[in-house]
Design a protein around this motif. Structure first.
Motif, PDB file in Angstrom:
ATOM      1  N   ILE A 164       0.841  -1.202   0.000  1.00  0.00           N
ATOM      2  CA  ILE A 164       0.000   0.000   0.000  1.00  0.00           C
ATOM      3  C   ILE A 164       0.871   1.244   0.000  1.00  0.00           C
ATOM      4  O   ILE A 164       0.605   2.204  -0.729  1.00  0.00           O
ATOM      5  CB  ILE A 164      -0.955   0.002   1.222  1.00  0.00           C
ATOM      6  CG1 ILE A 164      -1.981  -1.118   1.082  1.00  0.00           C
ATOM      7  CG2 ILE A 164      -1.637   1.348   1.381  1.00  0.00           C
ATOM      8  CD1 ILE A 164      -2.776  -1.402   2.341  1.00  0.00           C
ATOM      9  N   GLU A 165       1.940   1.225   0.790  1.00  0.00           N
ATOM     10  CA  GLU A 165       2.829   2.392   0.887  1.00  0.00           C
ATOM     11  C   GLU A 165       3.445   2.770  -0.452  1.00  0.00           C
ATOM     12  O   GLU A 165       3.688   3.946  -0.702  1.00  0.00           O
ATOM     13  CB  GLU A 165       3.942   2.139   1.911  1.00  0.00           C
ATOM     14  CG  GLU A 165       3.462   2.264   3.335  1.00  0.00           C
ATOM     15  CD  GLU A 165       4.585   2.128   4.344  1.00  0.00           C
ATOM     16  OE1 GLU A 165       4.476   2.766   5.397  1.00  0.00           O
ATOM     17  OE2 GLU A 165       5.559   1.383   4.098  1.00  0.00           O
ATOM     18  N   VAL A 166       3.672   1.791  -1.305  1.00  0.00           N
ATOM     19  CA  VAL A 166       4.289   2.081  -2.605  1.00  0.00           C
ATOM     20  C   VAL A 166       3.260   2.152  -3.729  1.00  0.00           C
ATOM     21  O   VAL A 166       3.613   2.217  -4.900  1.00  0.00           O
ATOM     22  CB  VAL A 166       5.405   1.062  -2.948  1.00  0.00           C
ATOM     23  CG1 VAL A 166       6.541   1.159  -1.935  1.00  0.00           C
ATOM     24  CG2 VAL A 166       4.865  -0.348  -3.053  1.00  0.00           C
ATOM     25  N   GLY A 167       1.985   2.118  -3.365  1.00  0.00           N
ATOM     26  CA  GLY A 167       0.929   2.271  -4.358  1.00  0.00           C
ATOM     27  C   GLY A 167       0.551   1.017  -5.109  1.00  0.00           C
ATOM     28  O   GLY A 167      -0.153   1.078  -6.114  1.00  0.00           O
ATOM     29  N   GLY A 168       0.995  -0.141  -4.640  1.00  0.00           N
ATOM     30  CA  GLY A 168       0.712  -1.381  -5.341  1.00  0.00           C
ATOM     31  C   GLY A 168      -0.592  -2.052  -4.958  1.00  0.00           C
ATOM     32  O   GLY A 168      -1.019  -2.999  -5.613  1.00  0.00           O
ATOM     33  N   THR A 169      -1.222  -1.589  -3.897  1.00  0.00           N
ATOM     34  CA  THR A 169      -2.468  -2.179  -3.416  1.00  0.00           C
ATOM     35  C   THR A 169      -3.422  -1.058  -3.038  1.00  0.00           C
ATOM     36  O   THR A 169      -2.994  -0.023  -2.517  1.00  0.00           O
ATOM     37  CB  THR A 169      -2.190  -3.068  -2.176  1.00  0.00           C
ATOM     38  OG1 THR A 169      -1.304  -4.124  -2.558  1.00  0.00           O
ATOM     39  CG2 THR A 169      -3.455  -3.670  -1.608  1.00  0.00           C
ATOM     40  N   ASP A 170      -4.710  -1.264  -3.287  1.00  0.00           N
ATOM     41  CA  ASP A 170      -5.738  -0.279  -2.930  1.00  0.00           C
ATOM     42  C   ASP A 170      -5.889  -0.228  -1.414  1.00  0.00           C
ATOM     43  O   ASP A 170      -6.486  -1.112  -0.805  1.00  0.00           O
ATOM     44  CB  ASP A 170      -7.070  -0.647  -3.599  1.00  0.00           C
ATOM     45  CG  ASP A 170      -8.204   0.318  -3.270  1.00  0.00           C
ATOM     46  OD1 ASP A 170      -7.998   1.279  -2.488  1.00  0.00           O
ATOM     47  OD2 ASP A 170      -9.304   0.120  -3.809  1.00  0.00           O
ATOM     48  N   GLY A 171      -5.339   0.802  -0.814  1.00  0.00           N
ATOM     49  CA  GLY A 171      -5.367   0.939   0.632  1.00  0.00           C
ATOM     50  C   GLY A 171      -6.759   1.107   1.204  1.00  0.00           C
ATOM     51  O   GLY A 171      -7.054   0.641   2.308  1.00  0.00           O
ATOM     52  N   TRP A 172      -7.635   1.768   0.454  1.00  0.00           N
ATOM     53  CA  TRP A 172      -8.994   1.980   0.976  1.00  0.00           C
ATOM     54  C   TRP A 172      -9.782   0.675   1.011  1.00  0.00           C
ATOM     55  O   TRP A 172     -10.571   0.458   1.934  1.00  0.00           O
ATOM     56  CB  TRP A 172      -9.716   3.055   0.173  1.00  0.00           C
ATOM     57  CG  TRP A 172      -9.221   4.416   0.541  1.00  0.00           C
ATOM     58  CD1 TRP A 172      -8.418   5.236  -0.202  1.00  0.00           C
ATOM     59  CD2 TRP A 172      -9.453   5.121   1.770  1.00  0.00           C
ATOM     60  NE1 TRP A 172      -8.140   6.394   0.481  1.00  0.00           N
ATOM     61  CE2 TRP A 172      -8.775   6.347   1.697  1.00  0.00           C
ATOM     62  CE3 TRP A 172     -10.163   4.819   2.931  1.00  0.00           C
ATOM     63  CZ2 TRP A 172      -8.792   7.277   2.740  1.00  0.00           C
ATOM     64  CZ3 TRP A 172     -10.185   5.742   3.967  1.00  0.00           C
ATOM     65  CH2 TRP A 172      -9.511   6.959   3.866  1.00  0.00           C
TER      66      TRP A 172
END
Length: 177
Positions: A145-153
């Motif tokens: 999530i921190e690197v934008g690879g997974t939808d954090g929401w």
């Protein structure tokens, strides 16, 4: 408030429990009213700790601080949807058993229910373990999530449901004793 900054921590989702505990302890030594701090400073410290110690609140706080677009409304993961109906059935069965047990007054009638009560406790324990595993799977995604690879929401929504369900299972389990 930036809870990470409040505790002197790097803004990271992968914060481990020991680092958080050490940061809270160090800050508490300075901010506690008995150590010369103010009640307001100590309250902010406690609020920061509360935001960071639970995965769902830490993730939501991080997403908001990082201004990642999205919110807590929306879809959840498919595996969570699969558990949704199982949770409903388990909680309904438990509630029915609790109502039935409340109606009986004799020791014999209560003893006759004990086998079903124990079976229900075991099912609740198994569900709690399963929910815990599902939380861990999502926490393992924090680096991505921190690197934008997974939808954090989506992960935050999942964690929100999982935390709610864990609370409901704990509540029912306690009421069975």
């Amino acid at each position: 408030m930036d809870a990470f900054a409040e505790l002197g921590l790097e803004r990271s989702l992968t914060l481990d429990g020991e680092s958080l505990k050490a940061a809270v302890t160090a800050a508490g030594k300075e901010r506690h009213p008995d150590a010369g701090g103010t009640a307001e400073d100590f309250a902010r410290l406690q609020q920061a700790k509360g935001l960071l110690e639970r995965p769902v609140s830490r993730l939501k706080h991080w997403l908001e601080l990082e201004k990642v677009p999205g919110d807590m409304r929306g879809t959840v993961s498919d595996d969570l949807m699969a558990v949704f109906s199982e949770m409903g059935v388990l909680l309904q069965q438990t509630d029915e058993l609790l109502r039935e047990r409340e109606k009986v007054s004799s020791a014999l009638a209560k003893a006759m229910l004990e086998g079903r009560v124990q079976e229900c406790r075991e099912k609740l324990e198994a569900m709690q373990d399963r929910l815990g595993e599902m939380v861990e799977v999502r926490v393992e995604r924090f680096g991505s999530i921190e690197v934008g690879g997974t939808d954090g929401w989506e992960v935050a929504r999942d964690l929100g449901f999982l935390a709610k369900w864990q609370g409901e299972v704990r509540d029912r389990f306690a009421r069975l004793w």
